[in-house]
Design a protein around this motif. Sequence first.
Motif, PDB file in Angstrom:
ATOM      1  N   LEU A 196     118.160  18.390 -53.823  1.00  0.00           N
ATOM      2  CA  LEU A 196     118.203  17.335 -52.815  1.00  0.00           C
ATOM      3  C   LEU A 196     117.236  16.236 -53.220  1.00  0.00           C
ATOM      4  CD1 LEU A 196     118.058  19.552 -49.596  1.00  0.00           C
ATOM      5  CD2 LEU A 196     120.025  18.964 -51.018  1.00  0.00           C
ATOM      6  N   ILE A 197     117.734  15.027 -53.364  1.00  0.00           N
ATOM      7  CA  ILE A 197     116.889  13.902 -53.760  1.00  0.00           C
ATOM      8  C   ILE A 197     116.766  12.962 -52.567  1.00  0.00           C
ATOM      9  CG2 ILE A 197     116.560  12.046 -55.426  1.00  0.00           C
ATOM     10  CD1 ILE A 197     116.642  14.752 -56.704  1.00  0.00           C
ATOM     11  N   ALA A 198     115.588  12.832 -52.013  1.00  0.00           N
ATOM     12  CA  ALA A 198     115.382  11.925 -50.891  1.00  0.00           C
ATOM     13  C   ALA A 198     115.463  10.481 -51.371  1.00  0.00           C
ATOM     14  CB  ALA A 198     114.019  12.194 -50.245  1.00  0.00           C
ATOM     15  N   ALA A 199     115.759   9.581 -50.465  1.00  0.00           N
ATOM     16  CA  ALA A 199     116.010   8.190 -50.849  1.00  0.00           C
ATOM     17  C   ALA A 199     114.808   7.537 -51.521  1.00  0.00           C
ATOM     18  CB  ALA A 199     116.408   7.393 -49.605  1.00  0.00           C
ATOM     19  N   LYS A 200     113.602   7.959 -51.154  1.00  0.00           N
ATOM     20  CA  LYS A 200     112.412   7.308 -51.717  1.00  0.00           C
ATOM     21  C   LYS A 200     112.119   7.746 -53.143  1.00  0.00           C
ATOM     22  CE  LYS A 200     109.053  10.762 -50.106  1.00  0.00           C
ATOM     23  NZ  LYS A 200     107.816  11.000 -49.350  1.00  0.00           N
ATOM     24  N   PHE A 201     112.773   8.776 -53.631  1.00  0.00           N
ATOM     25  CA  PHE A 201     112.473   9.294 -54.965  1.00  0.00           C
ATOM     26  C   PHE A 201     113.082   8.395 -56.028  1.00  0.00           C
ATOM     27  CE2 PHE A 201     110.593  12.335 -52.705  1.00  0.00           C
ATOM     28  CZ  PHE A 201     111.160  13.578 -52.526  1.00  0.00           C
ATOM     29  N   THR A 202     112.382   8.269 -57.145  1.00  0.00           N
ATOM     30  CA  THR A 202     112.878   7.453 -58.246  1.00  0.00           C
ATOM     31  C   THR A 202     114.105   8.082 -58.890  1.00  0.00           C
ATOM     32  OG1 THR A 202     112.404   6.663 -60.462  1.00  0.00           O
ATOM     33  CG2 THR A 202     111.163   8.557 -59.728  1.00  0.00           C
ATOM     34  N   PRO A 203     115.127   7.297 -59.261  1.00  0.00           N
ATOM     35  CA  PRO A 203     116.315   7.858 -59.914  1.00  0.00           C
ATOM     36  C   PRO A 203     116.004   8.535 -61.236  1.00  0.00           C
ATOM     37  CG  PRO A 203     116.728   5.636 -59.106  1.00  0.00           C
ATOM     38  CD  PRO A 203     115.260   5.887 -58.964  1.00  0.00           C
ATOM     39  N   PRO A 219     103.661  15.368 -74.312  1.00  0.00           N
ATOM     40  CA  PRO A 219     103.680  15.625 -72.871  1.00  0.00           C
ATOM     41  C   PRO A 219     104.573  14.631 -72.131  1.00  0.00           C
ATOM     42  CG  PRO A 219     101.617  14.573 -73.515  1.00  0.00           C
ATOM     43  CD  PRO A 219     102.358  14.861 -74.783  1.00  0.00           C
ATOM     44  N   VAL A 220     105.316  15.157 -71.158  1.00  0.00           N
ATOM     45  CA  VAL A 220     106.217  14.344 -70.351  1.00  0.00           C
ATOM     46  C   VAL A 220     105.755  14.298 -68.897  1.00  0.00           C
ATOM     47  CG1 VAL A 220     108.587  14.129 -69.499  1.00  0.00           C
ATOM     48  CG2 VAL A 220     108.176  14.805 -71.868  1.00  0.00           C
ATOM     49  N   LEU A 221     105.457  15.475 -68.320  1.00  0.00           N
ATOM     50  CA  LEU A 221     104.948  15.557 -66.954  1.00  0.00           C
ATOM     51  C   LEU A 221     103.686  16.404 -66.932  1.00  0.00           C
ATOM     52  CD1 LEU A 221     108.251  16.214 -64.944  1.00  0.00           C
ATOM     53  CD2 LEU A 221     106.931  14.088 -64.996  1.00  0.00           C
ATOM     54  N   SER A 222     102.681  15.952 -66.205  1.00  0.00           N
ATOM     55  CA  SER A 222     101.413  16.692 -66.118  1.00  0.00           C
ATOM     56  C   SER A 222     101.047  16.922 -64.652  1.00  0.00           C
ATOM     57  CB  SER A 222     100.292  15.933 -66.829  1.00  0.00           C
ATOM     58  OG  SER A 222     100.071  14.667 -66.214  1.00  0.00           O
ATOM     59  N   ASP A 223     100.026  17.759 -64.452  1.00  0.00           N
ATOM     60  CA  ASP A 223      99.542  18.074 -63.098  1.00  0.00           C
ATOM     61  C   ASP A 223     100.691  18.475 -62.174  1.00  0.00           C
ATOM     62  OD1 ASP A 223      96.985  17.519 -63.933  1.00  0.00           O
ATOM     63  OD2 ASP A 223      96.979  15.479 -63.174  1.00  0.00           O
ATOM     64  N   ILE A 224     101.563  19.343 -62.673  1.00  0.00           N
ATOM     65  CA  ILE A 224     102.718  19.781 -61.882  1.00  0.00           C
ATOM     66  C   ILE A 224     102.266  20.747 -60.793  1.00  0.00           C
ATOM     67  CG2 ILE A 224     104.958  20.937 -61.954  1.00  0.00           C
ATOM     68  CD1 ILE A 224     105.200  20.139 -64.872  1.00  0.00           C
ATOM     69  N   THR A 225     102.658  20.461 -59.568  1.00  0.00           N
ATOM     70  CA  THR A 225     102.363  21.354 -58.443  1.00  0.00           C
ATOM     71  C   THR A 225     103.663  21.701 -57.734  1.00  0.00           C
ATOM     72  OG1 THR A 225     102.006  19.510 -56.905  1.00  0.00           O
ATOM     73  CG2 THR A 225     100.079  20.330 -58.110  1.00  0.00           C
ATOM     74  N   HIS A 226     103.681  22.854 -57.083  1.00  0.00           N
ATOM     75  CA  HIS A 226     104.859  23.265 -56.323  1.00  0.00           C
ATOM     76  C   HIS A 226     104.423  23.824 -54.977  1.00  0.00           C
ATOM     77  CE1 HIS A 226     103.473  26.963 -58.260  1.00  0.00           C
ATOM     78  NE2 HIS A 226     104.159  27.643 -57.362  1.00  0.00           N
ATOM     79  N   TYR A 281     106.014  11.537 -59.619  1.00  0.00           N
ATOM     80  CA  TYR A 281     107.389  11.975 -59.459  1.00  0.00           C
ATOM     81  C   TYR A 281     107.406  13.180 -58.532  1.00  0.00           C
ATOM     82  CZ  TYR A 281     108.963   8.973 -63.269  1.00  0.00           C
ATOM     83  OH  TYR A 281     109.263   7.896 -64.050  1.00  0.00           O
ATOM     84  N   GLU A 282     108.455  13.293 -57.741  1.00  0.00           N
ATOM     85  CA  GLU A 282     108.583  14.452 -56.877  1.00  0.00           C
ATOM     86  C   GLU A 282     110.053  14.733 -56.589  1.00  0.00           C
ATOM     87  OE1 GLU A 282     107.365  13.822 -52.682  1.00  0.00           O
ATOM     88  OE2 GLU A 282     106.648  11.883 -53.409  1.00  0.00           O
ATOM     89  N   ILE A 293     116.007  29.124 -50.171  1.00  0.00           N
ATOM     90  CA  ILE A 293     114.629  28.676 -49.969  1.00  0.00           C
ATOM     91  C   ILE A 293     114.537  27.209 -50.362  1.00  0.00           C
ATOM     92  CG2 ILE A 293     113.565  30.933 -50.347  1.00  0.00           C
ATOM     93  CD1 ILE A 293     112.871  30.009 -53.167  1.00  0.00           C
ATOM     94  N   TYR A 294     113.518  26.538 -49.828  1.00  0.00           N
ATOM     95  CA  TYR A 294     113.248  25.151 -50.163  1.00  0.00           C
ATOM     96  C   TYR A 294     111.843  25.057 -50.770  1.00  0.00           C
ATOM     97  CZ  TYR A 294     117.180  23.967 -47.095  1.00  0.00           C
ATOM     98  OH  TYR A 294     118.415  23.872 -46.520  1.00  0.00           O
ATOM     99  N   PHE A 295     111.698  24.234 -51.784  1.00  0.00           N
ATOM    100  CA  PHE A 295     110.355  23.976 -52.300  1.00  0.00           C
ATOM    101  C   PHE A 295     110.302  22.597 -52.932  1.00  0.00           C
ATOM    102  CE2 PHE A 295     112.622  26.046 -55.737  1.00  0.00           C
ATOM    103  CZ  PHE A 295     112.248  25.357 -56.884  1.00  0.00           C
ATOM    104  N   GLN A 296     109.088  22.086 -53.009  1.00  0.00           N
ATOM    105  CA  GLN A 296     108.845  20.741 -53.523  1.00  0.00           C
ATOM    106  C   GLN A 296     108.048  20.820 -54.818  1.00  0.00           C
ATOM    107  OE1 GLN A 296     105.872  18.283 -51.466  1.00  0.00           O
ATOM    108  NE2 GLN A 296     107.371  16.622 -51.381  1.00  0.00           N
ATOM    109  N   ILE A 297     108.374  19.978 -55.762  1.00  0.00           N
ATOM    110  CA  ILE A 297     107.606  19.855 -56.993  1.00  0.00           C
ATOM    111  C   ILE A 297     107.130  18.422 -57.131  1.00  0.00           C
ATOM    112  CG2 ILE A 297     107.777  19.801 -59.518  1.00  0.00           C
ATOM    113  CD1 ILE A 297     109.372  22.282 -59.478  1.00  0.00           C
TER     114      ILE A 297
END
Length: 335
Positions: A11-18, A244-251, A301-302, A288-292
């Motif tokens: 699910l991509i919310a409208a505010k997220f970058t394409p 490196p492409v993405l850093s400080d990844i949290t979930h 990015y999220e 389940i739902y989770f956010q990254i």
Amino acid sequence: RHLITQSIWVLIAAKFTPRFMEFSRHTKIVHTKSTRISRRHWKMVITPTACWHYTGELSVVPKDFVLLIDASGSIGSERMRSLRKSAKDLLRSAMNSHDRFNIVAFRDRYSYAFKSWQRLDIRSLAAADDFIGSLAAFGRTDVFSTIESVLTLPRNPSRPLIALVVTDAEPNIGVRQTAKIISKFSALNEGLVSVYMYGVKNDANRELINVLTKANRGESLVYVGARKTAGKGIAQLSERFRDPVLSDITHKFSAGTLVESYPKRLKNLYRDSPVELYARTPLQTKEIYFQIKALNGDKPYESLFKVSFRADMACDEMLKEAFEAERDIYMMTEE
């Protein structure tokens, strides 16, 4: 707003970058389907694509890289000769044009080659070659104080900070206990520095090397071979963190979700190295739902994921063992 992949609803919310949609398309879920246990084990794999670097979807970002070389007596002169050559080659193969670097030699004390981060140029490489070329194996080994010193280096949040420790991981001065080194450093680091370790010989301290790296957003490799080629595998390990492409990844899982997952801190996403998350949920859980969240340089990015467990999903009956191994690593950092 809904992007369907082969094995996951994204699910991509409208505010997220394409741009982040490319990241989402290359996320997949595999799980166990055995009904003999009351909990389902599953793994999320985030896989980068080589085209990102060229299309600009998610560009490779500049990194800060520190190379720590064990120059104590246990390394031996023959291994040190090989390590000197490999370390010089590494600065030319593992670095990108906008990266910065430093070098540390350590025994019972540590010594930095430079007082500050260095840009990659002819002058800095020549100075680095001189520093590396002067190294000889003697003295005792203090691993903890050396890696702890990396935490004092200036850190730019837009630049992943990556440390590569080349050692036999056999401390004989300072903090010596493997469990204490792992727990103390991990608590101080809190995932800020990604730690990679290269074991220079077959009988290196594998527990320290493997667990310390996995607990601190890194990976490891232990070389098995002749002393005269002890540095041969360093280039292979460096390929895993070069781009490196993405850093400080949290979930974060949605409130009320019964999920146990490891590692607690995901490693960075590199162009040629995937990120894996192991988890388990009650067998009756259907979704389940989770956010990254993550950083691509200074760009946040999220994405929000909805995972539906279906009978046609890819299965791996070994996930329970893999989950327990990741949990054991986490428990060692808590001792």
